[in-house]
Design an enzyme around this catalytic site. Structure first.
Site, PDB file in Angstrom:
ATOM      1  N   TYR A  40       1.397  -5.843   4.731  1.00 16.37           N
ATOM      2  CA  TYR A  40       2.070  -5.793   6.034  1.00 16.37           C
ATOM      3  C   TYR A  40       3.543  -5.423   5.840  1.00 16.37           C
ATOM      4  CZ  TYR A  40      -2.038  -8.518   7.472  1.00 16.37           C
ATOM      5  OH  TYR A  40      -3.314  -8.951   7.688  1.00 16.37           O
ATOM      6  N   CYS A  57      -8.018  -1.424   9.112  1.00 16.57           N
ATOM      7  CA  CYS A  57      -7.116  -2.564   9.103  1.00 16.57           C
ATOM      8  C   CYS A  57      -7.502  -3.553   8.003  1.00 16.57           C
ATOM      9  CB  CYS A  57      -7.110  -3.247  10.457  1.00 16.57           C
ATOM     10  SG  CYS A  57      -8.729  -3.757  11.018  1.00 16.57           S
ATOM     11  N   GLU A 106     -15.632  -1.701  -1.054  1.00 15.14           N
ATOM     12  CA  GLU A 106     -14.851  -0.516  -1.420  1.00 15.14           C
ATOM     13  C   GLU A 106     -14.437  -0.559  -2.886  1.00 15.14           C
ATOM     14  OE1 GLU A 106     -11.670   0.517   1.165  1.00 15.14           O
ATOM     15  OE2 GLU A 106     -12.969   0.717   2.918  1.00 15.14           O
TER      16      GLU A 106
END
Length: 150
Positions: free
Chosen positions: A84, A113, A139
DNA sequence: CAGTGTTCAGGAT
DNA sequence: ATCCTGAACACTG
């Protein structure tokens, strides 16, 4: 069009028109019916490394206060993450706003996100943090081997 | 104004 | 080393 397909413990409900996806949400598994979503989404959830970002709606990227944030998040490559704070610094905004933008993200997966994490910690994900964990694990697995298993 | 899927510095244990 | 606080961040309802 609207449809859903299963992913681990959840149903992924997708709303789309032609090649563009406008809405995605995760719901507790009920039906188990599958296949009624665009092919890239099916492939992605099945663990195939596909260019799901091509389905992004350009109104999200061009309008609203979160546009530049979404644009930045879309550019995070498969299997990688950004914090972030890093994104906030890149865009001269605040980490909390990045978090807010992620929470309000209308199309998770397409705008990935789940690849936005805390500086030390995974960060949040609604409706269920386990979804984010599953996606990141998936992933990571694919990134390394190029396949789903091993 | 309060609230947010954060981050940082400062201080105590 | 961990575990508190408190404050700043940019924007929303």
């Amino acid at each position: 069009m609207i449809g859903s397909c299963p992913f681990v413990y959840w149903d992924v409900e997708v709303e789309w028109e032609r090649e563009i996806i406008y809405y995605i949400r995760f719901k507790p598994r009920k039906t188990g019916a599958s296949g009624l979503v665009p092919l890239p989404v099916r492939l992605f959830l099945a663990g195939k490394r596909t260019d799901i970002q091509g389905c992004v709606s350009d109104v999200l990227l061009n309008s609203g206060a979160y546009a530049h944030i979404y644009e930045r998040v879309v550019s995070i490559p498969y299997g990688e993450t950004a914090s972030y704070g890093l994104i906030a610094r890149d865009l001269a905004t605040s980490p909390r706003l990045v978090g807010l933008a992620m929470k309000r993200n209308p199309t998770p997966l397409v705008i990935p996100c789940h690849r936005v994490v805390g500086k030390n910690g995974i960060g949040g994900f609604s409706p269920d943090i386990r979804i984010k964990e599953e996606l990141l694990a998936l992933e990571k697995r694919i990134k390394k081997t190029g396949r789903k298993d091993e």
